[in-house]
Design an enzyme around this catalytic site. Structure first.
Site, mmCIF file in Angstrom:
data_model
loop_
_atom_site.group_PDB
_atom_site.id
_atom_site.type_symbol
_atom_site.label_atom_id
_atom_site.label_comp_id
_atom_site.label_asym_id
_atom_site.label_seq_id
_atom_site.Cartn_x
_atom_site.Cartn_y
_atom_site.Cartn_z
ATOM 1 N N ASP A 168 -9.226 -4.204 -5.899
ATOM 2 C CA ASP A 168 -8.485 -3.159 -5.199
ATOM 3 C C ASP A 168 -8.581 -1.863 -5.985
ATOM 4 O O ASP A 168 -8.343 -1.833 -7.191
ATOM 5 C CB ASP A 168 -7.020 -3.591 -5.043
ATOM 6 C CG ASP A 168 -6.165 -2.570 -4.324
ATOM 7 O OD1 ASP A 168 -6.722 -1.607 -3.763
ATOM 8 O OD2 ASP A 168 -4.931 -2.742 -4.321
ATOM 9 N N HIS B 98 -7.456 -5.084 -1.103
ATOM 10 C CA HIS B 98 -6.447 -4.212 -0.507
ATOM 11 C C HIS B 98 -6.250 -4.529 0.985
ATOM 12 O O HIS B 98 -7.203 -4.630 1.739
ATOM 13 C CB HIS B 98 -6.832 -2.739 -0.664
ATOM 14 C CG HIS B 98 -5.685 -1.813 -0.432
ATOM 15 N ND1 HIS B 98 -4.801 -1.464 -1.431
ATOM 16 C CD2 HIS B 98 -5.243 -1.191 0.689
ATOM 17 C CE1 HIS B 98 -3.881 -0.651 -0.931
ATOM 18 N NE2 HIS B 98 -4.136 -0.467 0.347
ATOM 19 N N SER C 92 0.837 -1.198 0.000
ATOM 20 C CA SER C 92 0.000 0.000 0.000
ATOM 21 C C SER C 92 0.878 1.255 0.000
ATOM 22 O O SER C 92 1.722 1.410 -0.865
ATOM 23 C CB SER C 92 -0.962 -0.038 1.195
ATOM 24 O OG SER C 92 -1.922 0.991 1.089
#
Length: 408
Positions: free
Chosen positions: A348, A378, A194
């Protein structure tokens, strides 16, 4: 007296119960659960817990009791406990003001260990050394590597560019002391998920041309944030209501960290803060044209960017800073980057960020490997060992990362 004490306790209980009911309704009305996802009920429960924690934290922040990020991290770190492994020695250190955690395999090796610098995710709001502890233990044990996890400083007290500078300084400090940790200087990789994946891109670019440091062997970017400019890509349309990174939470994280008032949310989403000459320069890298057709399911390209708003530009122009948006780096810098391993998840909102940066590196001749997870979402890797809350995609990603590192 006891009756008087019961009154506020009853009031708090009713409030918390009411918030729970509101959370469930919000989840049911706004959340999309992908059809490819394994264990949808489990996924829904986790999302309700996530919404509940963030909302309660926001309420406490408005009451000046506790900041939302502080409360969210407190809950996060206690919801799932870290575990120790007898094969890995864990040491908490500080590199100056930066807290770091070192994971060293106990087993003696005939050769030096590999080295992994790990940057955790969380958007500067959630995520911590504790929450990502088990991921680092797994990486250290399975790859026979010394792992340095960087506990960069976060919101609410630290803003752009503190996260980047903390990670860069910690990485340089580690690279200068590899031999003291028994790490082979030719076998160091940087890895992140991320925002941590975005940090991998930023750090490897910042280290280009440094002859005083060992070269990074490879970079591993797990569903990274590499641009905050085009929010009208296919994946942002298809996945904007899929946990655990919705459109609203993504923009909130960006605005809080970049010190942008949330009232500019719509201008940022529509690209109204982007000067026409800037878009003309960077369109070739940020356009949906770079996304393969197979990923454009039911996607109708909107008009982008929106009508230019100079006031929005003055408020949000630092989103265009190459140090924050590594996708915009010049070709000369990109061409000198180490080989890369990308992980993307179909469900995602950042899926297309991965695809755009992957193509950017490929066009400059960088050796790229890619692992795409159809049932992934995610933030899923941190759930790999969370027992009843684990998902098959979580373990698949970590296994792929370990396989890539061992194959270097």
């Amino acid at each position: 007296m006891s009756i008087l004490l019961l009154v506020p306790l009853l009031g708090i209980s009713i409030f918390l119960l009411g918030l729970l009911v509101w959370t469930i309704f919000k989840h049911l009305l706004t959340t999309d659960v992908p059809s490819a996802l394994k264990h949808p009920v489990k996924f829904r429960i986790l999302d309700c817990l996530f919404i509940y924690g963030i909302t309660l934290g926001s309420i406490l922040e408005k009451l000046n009791i506790c900041s939302m990020p502080t409360f969210a991290r407190f809950v996060h770190d206690r919801l799932f406990r870290k575990t120790n492994d007898p094969k890995v020695v864990v040491t908490d250190l500080h590199y100056g003001t930066i807290p770091v955690r070192l994971f060293q395999p106990k087993a003696t090796s005939s050769n030096s260990f590999g080295g992994i610098v790990f940057y955790h995710g969380g958007g500067g709001i959630i995520g911590s050394l504790d929450y990502h502890h088990n991921v680092c233990v797994f990486l250290a044990r399975e790859t026979d590597s010394v792992v340095l996890s960087v506990g960069y400083r976060k919101l609410p007290y630290y803003h752009f560019p503190v996260i980047t500078t903390d990670c860069l300084n910690a990485t340089i400090h580690f690279l200068k002391r590899l031999k003291s940790y028994g790490v082979d200087p030719s076998r160091v990789v940087v890895c992140g998920e991320s925002i941590g994946g975005g940090l991998v891109a930023q750090i490897t670019q910042a280290l280009v041309g440094r002859t005083d440091l060992p070269k990074i062997q490879a970079q591993i970017l797990i569903y990274p944030v590499v641009q905050c400019i085009n929010f009208q890509l296919p994946s942002t349309h298809q996945n904007h209501n899929i946990p655990f990174l919705t459109w609203d939470f993504l923009i909130m994280c960006i605005c809080k960290y970049m010190s942008i008032d949330l009232s500019w949310k719509d201008a940022i989403l529509k690209g109204a803060f982007i000067p026409p000459e800037t878009w003309k320069k960077y369109r070739k890298w940020l356009s949906p044209d770079n996304i393969p057709k197979s990923f454009k399911k039911k996607y109708k390209e909107p008009q982008f960017p929106g009508c230019f708003n100079e006031t929005a530009y003055l408020e949000a122009k630092h989103l265009l800073d190459v140090h924050h948006t590594p996708l915009l780096a010049d070709d000369e810098t990109i061409a000198q980057l180490p080989k890369a391993f990308f992980v993307s998840c179909e469900n995602d909102i950042l899926r297309d960020d991965t695809l755009l940066y992957k193509k950017r590196l490929e066009c400059q001749g960088i050796l790229v490997s890619w692992y795409h997870v159809e049932d992934g979402f995610h933030g899923c890797i941190t759930l790999f060992d969370k027992q009843i809350f684990s998902f098959p995609c979580s373990q698949k990603i970590l296994n792929a990362v370990v396989s890539y590192i061992k194959g270097l």
